[in-house]
Each structure stands twice: as structure tokens, then as C-alpha cells.
Design an enzyme around this catalytic site. Structure first.
Site, short mmCIF file in Angstrom:
data_model
loop_
_atom_site.label_atom_id
_atom_site.label_comp_id
_atom_site.label_asym_id
_atom_site.label_seq_id
_atom_site.Cartn_x
_atom_site.Cartn_y
_atom_site.Cartn_z
N THR A 21 1.51 -6.16 -9.68
CA THR A 21 1.84 -6.82 -10.95
C THR A 21 0.64 -7.62 -11.45
O THR A 21 -0.03 -8.29 -10.66
CB THR A 21 3.03 -7.77 -10.73
OG1 THR A 21 4.13 -7.01 -10.26
CG2 THR A 21 3.43 -8.47 -12.03
N GLU A 37 9.42 -7.65 -3.92
CA GLU A 37 9.30 -8.86 -3.07
C GLU A 37 10.29 -8.80 -1.90
O GLU A 37 10.87 -9.80 -1.49
CB GLU A 37 9.43 -10.14 -3.92
CG GLU A 37 8.28 -10.18 -4.92
CD GLU A 37 7.84 -11.53 -5.40
OE1 GLU A 37 8.22 -12.54 -4.77
OE2 GLU A 37 7.09 -11.57 -6.38
N SER A 89 16.57 -5.30 -0.62
CA SER A 89 17.80 -5.92 -0.10
C SER A 89 17.91 -5.70 1.41
O SER A 89 18.39 -6.57 2.15
CB SER A 89 19.03 -5.29 -0.77
OG SER A 89 19.18 -5.80 -2.07
N GLU A 109 0.86 -1.19 0.00
CA GLU A 109 0.00 0.00 0.00
C GLU A 109 0.90 1.24 0.00
O GLU A 109 2.09 1.12 0.28
CB GLU A 109 -0.88 0.00 1.26
CG GLU A 109 -1.80 -1.20 1.32
CD GLU A 109 -2.71 -1.21 2.54
OE1 GLU A 109 -2.60 -0.28 3.38
OE2 GLU A 109 -3.54 -2.13 2.64
N GLN A 150 29.30 -1.74 -19.61
CA GLN A 150 30.66 -1.18 -19.68
C GLN A 150 31.48 -1.87 -20.78
O GLN A 150 32.21 -1.24 -21.52
CB GLN A 150 31.34 -1.34 -18.31
CG GLN A 150 32.62 -0.55 -18.15
CD GLN A 150 32.35 0.96 -18.14
OE1 GLN A 150 31.22 1.40 -17.91
NE2 GLN A 150 33.37 1.73 -18.45
N GLY A 164 4.97 -0.58 2.66
CA GLY A 164 5.82 -1.26 1.68
C GLY A 164 6.64 -2.30 2.41
O GLY A 164 6.19 -3.42 2.65
#
Ligand code: COS
Length: 377
Positions: free
Chosen positions: A158, A361, A364, A127, A334, A131
Site C-alpha cells: 500500500t 494485515e 481472519s 512477498e 440486500q 504472506g
């Protein structure tokens, strides 16, 4: 210890790799360019049994297991990451209904998810103000006879506009930690879908907000018992995190493959740039990190298949694969230099697509919380 795929897993790998390379990858640039939902790809995945890989054939699934699913998702992500996200959420929703749903719910929703006939699945937890802090939901579900009345809103969902069934988390009691998980169908009064978000990457995946305006949902559509919602959704995310790790590995492997081929062809200072150690080291670092990520993902999937606890390992796989995958895509750009920055080559898309894998999901930072809590408890 055997570092070998089973015969079935090997078959899934060959089938999906060939599909991803021959059919899915060639359309990925156009899907990205046009930000179009990959409907044809989703239909193909359904036909091949790739949308119901985590529940049994008796409900229309292919019950391939967590490892084969991780392999399939990785390969599809290597071809078109937008398609892989649609596939991942549909499989996660199907598995959650299979694990926590009753017989009626399984029969009602699983065949349609696997065959694609009902549309994909969607998972509505996030929401605007909930989060990472998933326990602070504001969407409410108030009991009213044989139904609950849902009020509130979700963001970043999604598949939201196309979903045949959406798992919606809502607070059901005075205690805001008491959350229910509801199966909501399109067309339910008061349920509406916002416009699609314009994103940095994964442009073909459908990401929308959802609004519930006094939306009546029958009581029989609650997954598990009242108050079980948080546990159910967290358990779903544990499996989802192996999926995101697999997705990141697939995207990064594709970027590395392009960078390796390019380095052998591109000549500067009278030699292929692959003869320069600076380039060799970038390729070597990416290959090593992606191999490590793969082992973490396989281990988490294997633990899940054994029915053993795997939340910590799924978080480890997710945080490592997504961060290493981002580094690998960055290096691939690069290696290609100016050509890495333009659309003629796919690596700029890979870099944009992989960026969100350290975010969705569970960021980190959340993965590190899950891992450190399990060490310190
Ligand atoms: N599986 C099953 N149950 C779980 C669980 C899991 N992986 N994680 C937590 N729970 C249970 C706990 O056992 C606890 O139950 P009890 O109250 O019965 O003890 C309850 O859920 C609350 O857990 P906890 O106190 O750990 O919750 P926190 O609010 O501290 O947060 C984190 C836990 C941060 C890990 C969680 O909110 C989270 O994963 N956030 C990220 C959300 C996310 O990934 N969002 C992306 C949405 S999809 S794009």
C-alpha cells in the site's frame, strides 16, 4: 468503567466526522470509478494532523493516542475507504519509526510523514511466497561495509509508488528468522516500483510490487538492532489491526446508515419496507454487531494507550469487526435490492471495499491463531 470519550477524543470525532461527510465522502465514488490515488484527501489529512497521530509534536505529530486515532480512521473510512488505507499505513509507519527508530531516524522521517511533504509511508513485509507465513521471507540484506545490499521483491504494498519512506523487511543472516527492518527512500539505486494492481475494491489506494535489485541501504537506516525486524514488524501489525477494525467499522456504519434511510423511504406492498420485520431484523443485527465491534476496538485501543499487552484484543477486534462488517455490508446491499447492486448508491462500493478487511494485515485465520495461542500458551 466509563463509556465516554474524553473532551479531546470528542473534538477529534466532531472535526473528522464533519470533514469525512462534507469533503471526503462526496469524492469517494469518483476516486473509486477512476481508481485514482486520493492525493488531495491525503493533503487535507496532513494539514489537520491526521497522518502523524501516534507520535509527539516534537517530531511534527499530533500524539492524539490510539483511541482518537481509531475514531479518526473510522470516520475517514466511512467517507472514503481508499483514503483511510493511505492514512492507516502512514500512521503505522510513523508510529513504528517513533517507537523503534533512533533520534536521527525520527528527525529524518517523522516530520515529512506527518506534514505529507515526503509522501505517505509504506510497509513492505509481504512477498509472493511469504504472506500469512511472514517468517518465510526470501528478500535478503547482505552486509557490505557501512551498508546492506537488499535483493528480492515485495507484493501488495500500500502507498508503495508514492511513499517517502518504506519499511522493508529482509533476512540479514543465515538464520532466515533473523530479519532486519530497513528504512528505504525512493530513488535508492536498484529500488523499483511495479505497476498498480487492479483490485476488487479500495481502488483509490495504491497497491504495488517492489523490487530490490542489489539495492544499497546505509546501515544507519536499520530500525532497531539486526535481528529485531520480525518483532518490530509484528508489533507494528498489532497496532495496525486496531486500525483495520476501525476501518471496517467505519465502512459498515456508512452502509448501515444508507440502508436505514433507504428502508424508510422505499415503499412496497403499500408501506415502507422498514415496516417489514425481515428488514428490521437485518438492520438490528448489523447495528448490534457493529456496536460489539466498536467496543472491542475501543478496548484494544485503550489497552494500547495504557501501555498494557493488547495483541490478543487487537486480533479479536480485527477478526470480529471485519467479519461482522462484511455481513453488515452484505445485508445493506440486500435491503437496497437492485439499487444496492448499482453505482447510484454507495453500498456496492462499501461491499467491495470492506471485503479485504478479513484478508490484509493478517487474515481472519491468522487472527484466530494469534487469539488461540494466547489462550493455550
Ligand atoms: N509482537 C512482538 N513479537 C512477536 C509478535 C508480536 N505481536 N508475534 C510474534 N513475535 C515474536 C515472537 O515472540 C517470536 O520471538 P522469539 O523467536 O524471540 O521467541 C518471533 O516473533 C516469532 O514468533 P512466532 O514463532 O509466533 O512466529 P510464527 O512464524 O509462528 O508466526 C504469526 C506468527 C502467524 C502470528 C505471524 O507470522 C503473522 O502475524 N502472520 C501474518 C502476517 C500479516 O499480518 N501479514 C500482513 C502483512 S501487512 S498487509
Amino acid at each position: 468503567m466509563r463509556f465516554e470519550l474524553t473532551e479531546e477524543q470528542q473534538q477529534v470525532l466532531s472535526m473528522v466526522r464533519s470533514l469525512a461527510r462534507k469533503t471526503i465522502a462526496p469524492k469517494a465514488a469518483e476516486i473509486d470509478e477512476e481508481s485514482s490515488y486520493p492525493e488531495d484527501n491525503m493533503r487535507l489529512l496532513a494539514e489537520l494532523g491526521l497522518l502523524g497521530m501516534l507520535f509527539p509534536a516534537s517530531y511534527g505529530g499530533s500524539e492524539a493516542g490510539a483511541t482518537a486515532y481509531s475514531i479518526a480512521l473510522r470516520e475517514i473510512a466511512g467517507g472514503c475507504a481508499s483514503t483511510a488505507v493511505g492514512m492507516a499505513v502512514t500512521n503505522m509507519v510513523g508510529e513504528t519509526i517513533w517507537r523503534f527508530g533512533n533520534e536521527e531516524q525520527r528527525k529524518r522521517y517523522l516530520p515529512g510523514l506527518a506534514s505529507g511533504s515526503s509522501g505517505p509511508g509504506a510497509f513492505a513485509l509481504t512477498e509472493p511466497s511469504a504472506g500469512s507465513d511472514a517468517g518465510s521471507l526470501r528478500t535478503t540484506a547482505v552486509e557490505d561495509g557501512d551498508r546492506y545490499i537488499l535483493s528480492g521483491g515485495k507484493v501488495f504494498i500500500t502507498n508503495g509508488a508514492f511513499a517517502g519512506v518504506t519499511i522493508v523487511a529482509a533476512v540479514t543472516q543465515k538464520d532466515p528468522r533473523k530479519i532486519g527492518a530497513f528504512l528505504v527512500e525512493p530513488g535508492t539505486p536498484g529500488f523499483s516500483v511495479g505497476r498498480a494492481e487492479q483490485k476488487l475494491g479500495l481502488k483509490g489506494s495504491n497497491t504495488v510490487s517492489l523490487t530490490f535489485d542489489e539495492c544499497p541501504v546505509p546501515k544507519r537506516n536499520m530500525l532497531g538492532n539486526n535481528g529485531d525486524g520480525f518483532r518490530i514488524l509484528m508489533a507494528a501489525l498489532d497496532g495496525g489491526r486496531i486500525g483495520i477494525a476501525s476501518q471496517a467499522i467505519g465502512i459498515a456504519n456508512s452502509a448501515l446508515e444508507t440502508a436505514t434511510a433507504y428502508a424508510k423511504e422505499r415503499r412496497q406492498f403499500g408501506q415502507a419496507i422498514s415496516d417489514f420485520q425481515a428488514i428490521q431484523w437485518m438492520l438490528a443485527e448489523s447495528a448490534t454487531e457493529m456496536e460489539a465491534a466498536q467496543l472491542l476496538a475501543y478496548r484494544a485501543a485503550w489497552l494500547k494507550e495504557q501501555g498494557r499487552p493488547y495483541a490478543r484484543e487487537a486480533s479479536m477486534a480485527k477478526v470480529f469487526a471485519s467479519e461482522a462488517g462484511n455481513r453488515a455490508c452484505h445485508k445493506a446491499v440486500q435491503v437496497l435490492g437492485g439499487y444496492g447492486y448499482i453505482r447510484e448508491y454507495p453500498v456496492e462500493r462499501h461491499l467491495r471495499d470492506i471485503r479485504v478487511t478479513t484478508i490484509y494485515e493478517g487474515t481472519s485465520e491468522i487472527q484466530r491463531i494469534v487469539i488461540s495461542r494466547s489462550l493455550l500458551k
